[in-house]
Design a protein around this motif. Structure first.
Motif, mmCIF file in Angstrom:
data_model
loop_
_atom_site.group_PDB
_atom_site.id
_atom_site.type_symbol
_atom_site.label_atom_id
_atom_site.label_comp_id
_atom_site.label_asym_id
_atom_site.label_seq_id
_atom_site.Cartn_x
_atom_site.Cartn_y
_atom_site.Cartn_z
ATOM 1 N N LEU A 194 13.626 57.469 44.991
ATOM 2 C CA LEU A 194 13.856 58.988 44.941
ATOM 3 C C LEU A 194 15.434 59.072 45.356
ATOM 4 O O LEU A 194 16.236 59.990 44.456
ATOM 5 C CB LEU A 194 13.151 59.798 46.129
ATOM 6 C CG LEU A 194 13.318 61.407 46.259
ATOM 7 C CD1 LEU A 194 11.889 61.721 46.503
ATOM 8 C CD2 LEU A 194 14.238 61.580 46.949
ATOM 9 N N CYS A 195 15.881 58.396 46.353
ATOM 10 C CA CYS A 195 17.382 58.625 46.789
ATOM 11 C C CYS A 195 18.468 58.037 45.655
ATOM 12 O O CYS A 195 19.356 58.660 45.619
ATOM 13 C CB CYS A 195 17.593 58.100 48.077
ATOM 14 S SG CYS A 195 16.654 58.986 49.550
ATOM 15 N N THR A 245 10.865 56.062 48.833
ATOM 16 C CA THR A 245 12.075 56.826 49.097
ATOM 17 C C THR A 245 13.322 56.404 48.473
ATOM 18 O O THR A 245 14.218 56.933 48.192
ATOM 19 C CB THR A 245 12.130 56.969 50.686
ATOM 20 O OG1 THR A 245 12.004 55.507 51.211
ATOM 21 C CG2 THR A 245 10.764 57.585 51.361
ATOM 22 N N ASN A 246 13.312 54.900 48.607
ATOM 23 C CA ASN A 246 14.664 54.301 47.886
ATOM 24 C C ASN A 246 15.063 54.846 46.400
ATOM 25 O O ASN A 246 15.804 55.094 45.959
ATOM 26 C CB ASN A 246 14.603 52.990 47.960
ATOM 27 C CG ASN A 246 14.624 52.258 49.389
ATOM 28 O OD1 ASN A 246 15.457 53.008 50.125
ATOM 29 N ND2 ASN A 246 14.364 50.978 49.577
ATOM 30 N N GLN A 296 21.419 50.644 40.280
ATOM 31 C CA GLN A 296 19.955 51.352 40.631
ATOM 32 C C GLN A 296 19.071 50.215 41.389
ATOM 33 O O GLN A 296 19.445 49.672 42.283
ATOM 34 C CB GLN A 296 19.293 52.400 39.746
ATOM 35 C CG GLN A 296 20.387 53.120 39.264
ATOM 36 C CD GLN A 296 19.700 54.330 38.506
ATOM 37 O OE1 GLN A 296 18.815 55.111 39.176
ATOM 38 N NE2 GLN A 296 20.151 54.504 37.342
ATOM 39 N N ALA A 314 18.490 60.162 42.503
ATOM 40 C CA ALA A 314 19.179 61.455 42.767
ATOM 41 C C ALA A 314 20.678 61.087 42.950
ATOM 42 O O ALA A 314 21.556 61.947 42.634
ATOM 43 C CB ALA A 314 18.576 62.038 44.161
ATOM 44 N N LEU A 315 20.944 60.114 43.704
ATOM 45 C CA LEU A 315 22.433 59.794 44.072
ATOM 46 C C LEU A 315 23.125 59.391 42.491
ATOM 47 O O LEU A 315 24.355 59.924 42.198
ATOM 48 C CB LEU A 315 22.750 58.751 44.853
ATOM 49 C CG LEU A 315 24.080 58.051 45.229
ATOM 50 C CD1 LEU A 315 25.056 59.157 45.801
ATOM 51 C CD2 LEU A 315 24.178 57.034 45.936
#
Length: 635
Positions: free
Chosen positions: A471-472, A468-469, A533, A475-476
């Motif tokens: 992915l987010c 999830t990290n 990132q 995307a950010l």
């Protein structure tokens, strides 16, 4: 007699009888009273003194009122104590403890058996001519196993007493000859001399690193140390012992790994074990899906299963006490060599193995009482390295295993040295007297399978968090890059991204670690990706086609420079864990976290610079990187 057992009259108990003396009678007229006692009755006073481990079945029936008193004395958890309220539960609990006590009393026999077994295995390897040339790894494994068996029964201080005897009569006597005010300057000059000789004495090798490249890396180390000193929180309080010894230990580790065949073979064997873990995890992934999907090399079906399996396996080693033993020995070594506090040594030694959050939990009882400098060091250690749980995933991407593993070990002294420069100790520490790893029984497993199950569940949580990290964050960053590109388009600037901006900002950093001149922007951009990132995305970029033609020196330096959790996402992890452990110190933690982030990043870059100073013949690492990349692409 049976009725006496069930209807015992306490008034007939000899312990309750007493004599009434009559002063008007002479001593000769006092006749001893008649005693009526049931010799088979269990005395009331003696019942709590019986050892339940020797009578686990009948004691609760005779004395049910103590069923809830004794279990806590024998290490019962809260859940077990609640199940002992009945005589049957009481009997089950102490019957289990009874067999465990038999096992513990006879464990020496098992240790002798396995010691003889592994000794015979080692002798058979040395005796066979076809296996004799591979003697190093089996010998080291045999020494480790035998040392562990011995230390189960003999304190380790009795084993190393001879080393201490030699140390006291050699090094200590030489140091005593130097005036006290000249010892640190002499140590600094000696360390610099060792580093210079180790860096420049080796000849230049075709296809390797030139002396000019090594000189740039050496200059980069000087710049990092000077920068930390110049921005120190209190330069007058700097203790130079951890700084000098930390730099020396870090250089010796790099020298051992990158210059000696023994060091290369040892770390190659460790990396081989890590690579084998990937194939085992792939078998499990193939069962859930199928063999074709498991071999596609997709992140979800190759990297995440390896993380879950590795964490589950580590929990078995935790249950057996192997991880704690390793961490304790590492912590004692760095506590003794660098003069740091016990809490700092434990966290620094544990961070490369279990990660930044879990390593802080090891000192949970001391967390509210840590000094500001200790909090700074705890967070710096977490930022300066990666965890073993993600190590196998980076190896699966084709990253050099030797560079990753050696960087994790080098980060221990590096993080201690840099943190003590940036934020020196100004207070009295609670754990200055030694290394203590408190017991934490909040999540104790009942057996090996329970430990493995707990590890698998935790692996799912960590793998889900990573997924999830990533992915987010990706995307950010993509959103921010789209906005930057749109905004800069009006100035006729194409493809303006965060990676491009940080690539130019960190251009001098890539130069100072010794990167080849024609690859400075490529490496600096990777460092920027790692900071904004995380290192996962950066290693994925390093393994992509964009960096397929990068030189082996540039690839190795990038591998070292990216090997740390110093990114903005990890800031929240450190604050969250430490504020839970020490809620009253949340203000100090939040105030120190950005300084720790920068210091941890510099520590990782310092490891890269030291590696750049030591690299000479890069042929073995080029072959290993090619093999790892081939294995990654085939999977």
């Amino acid at each position: 007699m049976n009725d006496a057992h069930q209807h015992h009259d306490e008034a007939l108990d000899p312990h309750h009888q007493h004599l009434h003396g009559h002063l008007h009678h002479s001593a000769t007229s006092q006749v001893p009273p008649t005693v009526h006692a049931d010799i088979d009755a269990l005395p009331r006073e003696s019942s709590p003194r019986l050892d339940p481990l020797e009578d686990p079945t009948h004691l609760s029936e005779k004395n049910p009122e103590i069923c809830q008193e004794l279990p806590e004395k024998y290490g019962a958890s809260t859940e077990e104590s609640s199940n002992v309220a009945t005589p049957s539960g009481y009997s089950r609990f102490f019957t289990t403890r009874y067999y465990l006590s038999i096992y513990k009393r006879n464990i020496w026999a098992a240790h002798i058996f396995w010691g003889c077994f592994f000794t015979a295995w080692w002798v058979s390897i040395v005796a066979q001519e076809k296996h004799r040339h591979n003697w190093l790894i089996p010998t080291l494994l045999w020494i480790f196993i035998m040392a562990r068996f011995i230390t189960f029964h003999v304190p380790s201080r009795y084993i190393i007493i001879w080393a201490n005897w030699i140390w006291q009569r050699t090094i200590v006597r030489i140091v005593d000859l130097i005036p006290e005010h000249l010892r640190y300057p002499a140590a600094a000059l000696g360390t610099i001399a060792v580093i210079l000789v180790g860096t420049f004495a080796s000849p230049e090798i075709a296809g390797g690193s030139s002396r000019s490249d090594r000189a740039v890396s050496f200059f980069g180390c000087l710049v990092a140390i000077f920068g930390l000193w110049a921005t120190s929180h209190n330069r007058s309080k700097i203790s130079w012992r951890p700084v000098i010894s930390g730099m020396l230990i870090q250089f010796i580790i790099a020298l051992f790994v990158l210059r000696t065949k023994a060091g290369y073979d040892i770390f190659e064997f460790i990396s081989f074990l890590c690579r084998k873990l990937l194939s085992f995890a792939k078998d499990g992934s193939g069962f859930i899906t199928n063999t074709e999907i498991a071999n596609l090399g997709l992140f979800f079906f190759s990297v995440l299963p390896a993380i879950i399996f590795f964490i589950a396996l580590v929990h078995i080693f935790y249950y057996w006490g192997i991880i704690q033993w390793f961490i304790g020995k590492f912590a004692v070594a760095f506590y003794w060599a660098m003069g740091v506090s016990g809490a700092e040594a434990v966290v620094a030694a544990a961070s490369p193995f279990i990660g930044q959050g879990e390593s802080a939990i090891l000192i949970k009882p001391f967390a509210p009482h840590l000094t500001k400098a200790e909090f700074h060091q705890v967070m710096t250690s977490g930022f300066a390295t990666i965890a073993g749980s993600v190590l196998v995933s980076y190896i699966s991407m084709g990253v050099s295993p030797q560079a990753l593993i050696s960087s994790c070990v080098m980060s221990i002294p590096a993080s201690l040295a840099t943190s003590k420069l940036r934020y020196p100790e100004e207070e009295e520490t609670l754990t200055d007297g030694g290394v203590v790893i408190p017991d934490d029984d909040t999540a104790d497993a009942h057996n090996v399978l329970h430990a493995f199950s707990n590890g698998a569940w935790l692996g799912i949580v960590i793998a889900g968090t990573i997924l999830t990290n990533l992915l987010c964050i990706i995307a950010l960053v993509a959103l921010i890059n789209a906005l930057l590109t749109w905004f800069a388009g009006f100035w006729n600037i194409e493809e303006l991204t965060l990676e491009m901006i940080f690539g130019y900002i960190l251009y001098p950093v890539a130069f100072l670690i010794g990167t080849p001149r024609n690859e400075l922007y490529s490496v600096s951009k990777l460092i920027g990706i790692k900071i904004i990132q995380n290192e996962f995305v950066a290693y994925a970029a390093l393994a992509s086609e964009e960096y397929a033609n990068i030189s082996i020196r540039g690839r190795m330096l990038a591998t070292y420079a990216l090997c740390g959790f110093a990114n903005l996402g990890s800031v929240g992890t450190n604050i969250g864990v430490l504020t839970q452990l020490a809620p009253t110190r949340s203000g100090d933690i939040a105030g120190l976290v950005m300084s720790s982030l920068v210091t941890g990043c510099i520590s990782t870059l310092l490891s890269a610079a030291v590696a750049g100073m030591v690299m000479t013949d890069l042929t073995p690492f080029e072959a290993a990187a090619t093999a790892a990349a081939a294995a990654s692409s085939s999977s």
